[in-house]
Scaffold this motif. Structure first.
Motif, mmCIF file in Angstrom:
data_model
loop_
_atom_site.group_PDB
_atom_site.id
_atom_site.type_symbol
_atom_site.label_atom_id
_atom_site.label_comp_id
_atom_site.label_asym_id
_atom_site.label_seq_id
_atom_site.Cartn_x
_atom_site.Cartn_y
_atom_site.Cartn_z
ATOM 1 N N GLY A 117 0.813 -1.203 0.000
ATOM 2 C CA GLY A 117 0.000 0.000 0.000
ATOM 3 C C GLY A 117 0.849 1.256 0.000
ATOM 4 N N GLY A 118 0.335 2.290 -0.631
ATOM 5 C CA GLY A 118 1.040 3.552 -0.720
ATOM 6 C C GLY A 118 1.789 3.753 -2.013
ATOM 7 N N ILE A 119 1.965 2.691 -2.794
ATOM 8 C CA ILE A 119 2.628 2.836 -4.089
ATOM 9 C C ILE A 119 1.676 3.561 -5.043
ATOM 10 C CG2 ILE A 119 3.606 1.590 -6.051
ATOM 11 C CD1 ILE A 119 4.435 -0.602 -4.168
ATOM 12 N N PRO A 120 2.157 4.597 -5.722
ATOM 13 C CA PRO A 120 1.259 5.412 -6.544
ATOM 14 C C PRO A 120 0.795 4.722 -7.822
ATOM 15 C CG PRO A 120 3.523 6.192 -6.758
ATOM 16 C CD PRO A 120 3.524 5.157 -5.675
ATOM 17 N N ILE A 121 -0.439 5.007 -8.186
ATOM 18 C CA ILE A 121 -0.997 4.651 -9.487
ATOM 19 C C ILE A 121 -1.519 5.935 -10.109
ATOM 20 C CG2 ILE A 121 -1.550 2.256 -8.917
ATOM 21 C CD1 ILE A 121 -4.382 3.147 -8.274
ATOM 22 N N GLU A 122 -2.121 5.851 -11.253
ATOM 23 C CA GLU A 122 -2.478 7.054 -12.006
ATOM 24 C C GLU A 122 -3.375 8.000 -11.223
ATOM 25 O OE1 GLU A 122 -4.417 8.391 -16.324
ATOM 26 O OE2 GLU A 122 -4.057 6.273 -15.878
ATOM 27 N N ASN A 123 -4.372 7.473 -10.549
ATOM 28 C CA ASN A 123 -5.341 8.350 -9.871
ATOM 29 C C ASN A 123 -5.327 8.194 -8.357
ATOM 30 O OD1 ASN A 123 -6.469 9.504 -12.284
ATOM 31 N ND2 ASN A 123 -7.448 7.522 -12.650
ATOM 32 N N GLY A 124 -4.175 7.883 -7.798
ATOM 33 C CA GLY A 124 -4.107 7.740 -6.349
ATOM 34 C C GLY A 124 -2.982 6.820 -5.931
ATOM 35 N N ASN A 125 -3.277 5.930 -4.982
ATOM 36 C CA ASN A 125 -2.293 4.994 -4.462
ATOM 37 C C ASN A 125 -2.948 3.651 -4.185
ATOM 38 O OD1 ASN A 125 0.140 6.872 -3.828
ATOM 39 N ND2 ASN A 125 -1.583 7.892 -2.818
ATOM 40 N N ILE A 126 -2.133 2.604 -4.153
ATOM 41 C CA ILE A 126 -2.639 1.315 -3.695
ATOM 42 C C ILE A 126 -3.016 1.453 -2.226
ATOM 43 C CG2 ILE A 126 -2.012 -1.092 -3.279
ATOM 44 C CD1 ILE A 126 -0.212 -0.937 -5.712
ATOM 45 N N LYS A 127 -4.138 0.862 -1.851
ATOM 46 C CA LYS A 127 -4.635 0.977 -0.481
ATOM 47 C C LYS A 127 -3.652 0.352 0.505
ATOM 48 C CE LYS A 127 -9.486 0.755 -1.950
ATOM 49 N NZ LYS A 127 -10.713 -0.087 -1.978
ATOM 50 N N ARG A 128 -3.497 1.012 1.641
ATOM 51 C CA ARG A 128 -2.586 0.527 2.672
ATOM 52 C C ARG A 128 -3.264 -0.522 3.555
ATOM 53 N NH1 ARG A 128 2.197 3.300 3.403
ATOM 54 N NH2 ARG A 128 2.401 5.276 2.285
ATOM 55 N N GLY A 129 -2.416 -1.392 4.100
ATOM 56 C CA GLY A 129 -2.894 -2.347 5.094
ATOM 57 C C GLY A 129 -3.667 -3.519 4.552
ATOM 58 N N LEU A 164 -2.050 -3.497 -11.667
ATOM 59 C CA LEU A 164 -2.797 -2.448 -10.958
ATOM 60 C C LEU A 164 -2.526 -1.057 -11.522
ATOM 61 C CD1 LEU A 164 -2.431 -3.632 -7.240
ATOM 62 C CD2 LEU A 164 -4.388 -3.951 -8.779
ATOM 63 N N GLY A 165 -1.584 -0.966 -12.453
ATOM 64 C CA GLY A 165 -1.317 0.322 -13.091
ATOM 65 C C GLY A 165 -0.139 1.086 -12.538
ATOM 66 N N VAL A 166 0.710 0.424 -11.738
ATOM 67 C CA VAL A 166 1.914 1.072 -11.234
ATOM 68 C C VAL A 166 2.921 1.207 -12.375
ATOM 69 C CG1 VAL A 166 3.851 0.825 -9.611
ATOM 70 C CG2 VAL A 166 1.535 0.163 -8.918
ATOM 71 N N ASN A 167 3.589 2.354 -12.453
ATOM 72 C CA ASN A 167 4.526 2.537 -13.563
ATOM 73 C C ASN A 167 5.783 1.691 -13.355
ATOM 74 O OD1 ASN A 167 6.676 4.061 -12.224
ATOM 75 N ND2 ASN A 167 5.274 5.802 -12.193
ATOM 76 N N GLU A 168 6.505 1.488 -14.438
ATOM 77 C CA GLU A 168 7.636 0.564 -14.434
ATOM 78 C C GLU A 168 8.703 0.953 -13.413
ATOM 79 O OE1 GLU A 168 10.983 0.073 -17.627
ATOM 80 O OE2 GLU A 168 9.318 -1.242 -18.210
ATOM 81 N N ALA A 169 9.002 2.233 -13.316
ATOM 82 C CA ALA A 169 10.048 2.677 -12.382
ATOM 83 C C ALA A 169 9.691 2.324 -10.947
ATOM 84 C CB ALA A 169 10.278 4.183 -12.526
ATOM 85 N N LEU A 180 -10.178 -9.186 -13.118
ATOM 86 C CA LEU A 180 -9.145 -8.160 -13.053
ATOM 87 C C LEU A 180 -9.709 -6.839 -12.545
ATOM 88 C CD1 LEU A 180 -7.161 -8.880 -16.356
ATOM 89 C CD2 LEU A 180 -6.348 -9.180 -14.015
ATOM 90 N N HIS A 181 -10.924 -6.539 -12.945
ATOM 91 C CA HIS A 181 -11.576 -5.314 -12.463
ATOM 92 C C HIS A 181 -11.758 -5.381 -10.951
ATOM 93 C CE1 HIS A 181 -14.226 -1.839 -12.331
ATOM 94 N NE2 HIS A 181 -15.091 -2.568 -11.666
ATOM 95 N N ARG A 182 -12.195 -6.531 -10.444
ATOM 96 C CA ARG A 182 -12.389 -6.676 -8.999
ATOM 97 C C ARG A 182 -11.064 -6.575 -8.263
ATOM 98 N NH1 ARG A 182 -15.264 -12.194 -8.498
ATOM 99 N NH2 ARG A 182 -14.779 -11.890 -6.283
ATOM 100 N N LEU A 183 -10.002 -7.135 -8.843
ATOM 101 C CA LEU A 183 -8.689 -7.063 -8.228
ATOM 102 C C LEU A 183 -8.254 -5.590 -8.076
ATOM 103 C CD1 LEU A 183 -6.315 -8.946 -7.300
ATOM 104 C CD2 LEU A 183 -5.351 -8.617 -9.585
ATOM 105 N N ARG A 184 -8.461 -4.834 -9.148
ATOM 106 C CA ARG A 184 -8.080 -3.421 -9.118
ATOM 107 C C ARG A 184 -8.970 -2.630 -8.169
ATOM 108 N NH1 ARG A 184 -7.625 -4.312 -15.404
ATOM 109 N NH2 ARG A 184 -5.348 -4.619 -15.624
ATOM 110 N N THR A 185 -10.247 -2.958 -8.166
ATOM 111 C CA THR A 185 -11.184 -2.243 -7.281
ATOM 112 C C THR A 185 -10.868 -2.529 -5.813
ATOM 113 O OG1 THR A 185 -12.928 -2.321 -8.951
ATOM 114 C CG2 THR A 185 -13.606 -1.944 -6.680
ATOM 115 N N ASN A 186 -10.521 -3.768 -5.496
ATOM 116 C CA ASN A 186 -10.254 -4.143 -4.115
ATOM 117 C C ASN A 186 -8.993 -3.496 -3.562
ATOM 118 O OD1 ASN A 186 -12.497 -5.758 -4.261
ATOM 119 N ND2 ASN A 186 -11.398 -7.705 -4.121
ATOM 120 N N LEU A 187 -8.009 -3.267 -4.426
ATOM 121 C CA LEU A 187 -6.697 -2.854 -3.933
ATOM 122 C C LEU A 187 -6.338 -1.400 -4.228
ATOM 123 C CD1 LEU A 187 -4.633 -6.068 -4.842
ATOM 124 C CD2 LEU A 187 -5.423 -5.367 -2.580
ATOM 125 N N THR A 188 -7.128 -0.726 -5.046
ATOM 126 C CA THR A 188 -6.767 0.651 -5.391
ATOM 127 C C THR A 188 -7.923 1.600 -5.091
ATOM 128 O OG1 THR A 188 -7.527 0.420 -7.704
ATOM 129 C CG2 THR A 188 -5.245 -0.157 -7.209
#
Length: 264
Positions: free
Chosen positions: A21-33, A177-182, A256-264
């Motif tokens: 959690g906390g790793i950035p994606i395009e419109n926010g961050n992966i949920k923490r915890g 989940l959409g995290v950039n390569e770097a 895949l949509h549910r995976l992204r919805t659950n974690l981001t």
């Protein structure tokens, strides 16, 4: 990504433990915890089990081989369930599953790892994480379990050192989940900071047997070329990360949509 240290969870007997959690994606961050990665939990002390319990981890996914798990079983607190997902079940041998030999016979382990052989073996193992049927089965089960409505609490996944089989699980998931390569590589390489201090006793033991610690760095740490080999195999075999998930892991668009919805 400069907040990796904020995601690291300092539990002495649970090395290489951090929150995704906390790793950035395009419109926010992966949920923490919600999702953690670590090395083996076989040395988790009674005291540290209390600290571990505060993370609320209900499910632990173990990517180790059956032999690894029998030799060093996880010590989990009450309330955490373990699910075995043997990534390398189809492999006759793999350097990723042999690192434990360093504590018993370091000279034998490093005998064939000269002249860049370690790097080559690890890169080939990372390709196996993408192409081997048992790996595809294990990672499919992992992703599906993350979206299982009956699963409770946060989740944690690990292998022996939490860097290779765990590294690909994290890298592929973060990419999906959409995290950039770097930032994917930043999380992967964070293992060199979080894990190596906990392996000092392994290095000292090897040195006492005449093995130079520099020889072991390609084995005990991670390198960009290892993860790059997995991504290269993924592109060669499937084309893209979404096609890997669809054609390799058999995940549907809805899953895949549910995976992204659950974690981001």
């Amino acid at each position: 990504m400069n907040d990796a240290y904020k995601r690291t969870v300092s539990i002495a007997s649970a090395p290489n433990l951090r929150d995704l959690g906390g790793i950035p994606i395009e419109n926010g961050n992966i949920k923490r915890g919600l999702l953690y990665r670590s090395a083996s939990l076989s040395s988790l002390t009674d005291t540290d089990q209390g600290w571990f319990s505060t993370l609320g981890i209900g499910t632990v996914y173990d990517f180790r081989t059956a032999a690894e798990a029998v030799e060093s079983p996880d010590r989990l607190p009450t309330g955490s369930d373990r699910i075995s997902l043997d990534v390398l079940a189809d492999a006759s041998a793999s350097i990723a599953a042999s690192v434990g030999q360093l504590t018993t016979d370091p000279q034998a382990f490093v005998a064939s790892l000269t002249d860049g052989q370690a790097e080559h073996l690890f890169e080939d193992s990372y390709r196996d994480f993408v192409r081997m049927p048992s790996a595809l089965t294990a990672y499919r089960s992992f992703f599906l379990s993350l979206i299982d409505e009956d699963r409770h609490g946060a989740a944690l996944f690990h292998c022996t050192t939490g860097k290779d089989r765990t590294g690909w699980a994290a890298a592929s998931l973060l990419t999906l989940l959409g995290v950039n390569e770097a930032d994917v590589y930043d999380d992967y390489l964070q293992t060199n900071t979080d894990l190596l201090p906990a392996l000092e006793h392994v290095l000292q033991n090897a040195e006492s047997h005449g093995v130079e610690r520099e020889t072991l760095m390609p084995v005990l740490g991670v390198r960009e070329s290892y993860l790059a080999a997995a991504f290269e195999q993924m592109r060669e075999q499937f084309g893209s990360i979404n096609e890997y998930a669809r054609d390799g892991l058999g995940l549907t668009s809805e899953q895949l949509h549910r995976l992204r919805t659950n974690l981001t």
